[in-house]
Enzyme design. Structure first.
Site, PDB file in Angstrom:
ATOM      1  N   TYR A  95      33.279  39.681  30.960  1.00  0.00           N
ATOM      2  CA  TYR A  95      33.004  40.225  32.398  1.00  0.00           C
ATOM      3  C   TYR A  95      31.961  39.171  33.207  1.00  0.00           C
ATOM      4  O   TYR A  95      32.073  38.779  34.168  1.00  0.00           O
ATOM      5  CB  TYR A  95      33.033  41.618  32.581  1.00  0.00           C
ATOM      6  CG  TYR A  95      34.136  42.214  32.732  1.00  0.00           C
ATOM      7  CD1 TYR A  95      35.018  42.395  33.557  1.00  0.00           C
ATOM      8  CD2 TYR A  95      34.706  42.712  31.088  1.00  0.00           C
ATOM      9  CE1 TYR A  95      36.221  42.963  33.651  1.00  0.00           C
ATOM     10  CE2 TYR A  95      35.832  43.396  31.184  1.00  0.00           C
ATOM     11  CZ  TYR A  95      36.677  43.513  32.288  1.00  0.00           C
ATOM     12  OH  TYR A  95      37.783  44.029  32.244  1.00  0.00           O
ATOM     13  N   GLU A 137      39.124  50.382  29.642  1.00  0.00           N
ATOM     14  CA  GLU A 137      39.787  49.466  28.652  1.00  0.00           C
ATOM     15  C   GLU A 137      39.250  49.994  27.364  1.00  0.00           C
ATOM     16  O   GLU A 137      39.835  50.090  26.217  1.00  0.00           O
ATOM     17  CB  GLU A 137      39.183  48.169  28.720  1.00  0.00           C
ATOM     18  CG  GLU A 137      40.061  47.112  29.969  1.00  0.00           C
ATOM     19  CD  GLU A 137      39.346  45.846  30.376  1.00  0.00           C
ATOM     20  OE1 GLU A 137      38.447  45.381  29.692  1.00  0.00           O
ATOM     21  OE2 GLU A 137      39.691  45.921  31.598  1.00  0.00           O
TER      22      GLU A 137
END
Length: 153
Positions: A95, A137
């Site tokens: 990320y 997730e």
């Protein structure tokens, strides 16, 4: 939690993101693949070549900007993206790579419109959204396998 100032600034960028979003996301992928070639294998390169992946990401970034003050409106988009991230084994460590690339692309494409204030707001907003995805997730991995799979480059 995102500050009200960040919400206001990010929402104010929605029109320029709608107009320049695909240019920004195309640039983002160029930056990301140049600086982190090891993650190319997680991407469908034909979707890069035909522009469909940058277009989808541009729509998602614009939607986030437009609805940052109403995150429940983004639930179906988050679900779809989170499931795709699980399929392609996106890790929490990736990320920051995407965020760094996206923010640089915004600076490159928006030029003077990418003021320090705008970039600080988008930095905060991206970090908050990445936490939403990482959390969702993790939930998907746990429901499927009992734990997040570790993928090492």
């Amino acid at each position: 939690m995102i500050s009200q100032q960040t919400i206001d600034i990010v929402k104010s960028t929605a029109p320029i993101l709608k107009k320049n979003g695909q240019q920004i996301t195309t640039r983002m992928y160029e930056i990301m693949f140049r600086n982190h070639p090891e993650i190319r294998e997680q991407f469908n390169m034909s979707a890069q070549a035909n522009g469909s992946q940058p277009a989808r990401l541009a729509t998602a970034v614009y939607s986030y900007a437009a609805h940052i003050d109403n995150l429940p409106a983004l639930k179906s988009m988050v679900e779809k993206i989170a499931h795709r991230h699980v399929q392609t084994h996106v890790t929490p460590e990736q990320y920051p790579i995407v965020g760094e690339s996206l923010l640089q692309a915004m600076k490159d494409v928006l030029g003077e419109a990418a003021t320090e204030e705008v970039m600080a707001a988008w930095t905060e907003a991206y970090q908050a959204l990445s936490q939403v995805f990482i959390h969702r997730e993790d939930e998907i991995y746990i429901s499927k396998e009992g734990k997040r799979q570790l993928v090492h480059s």
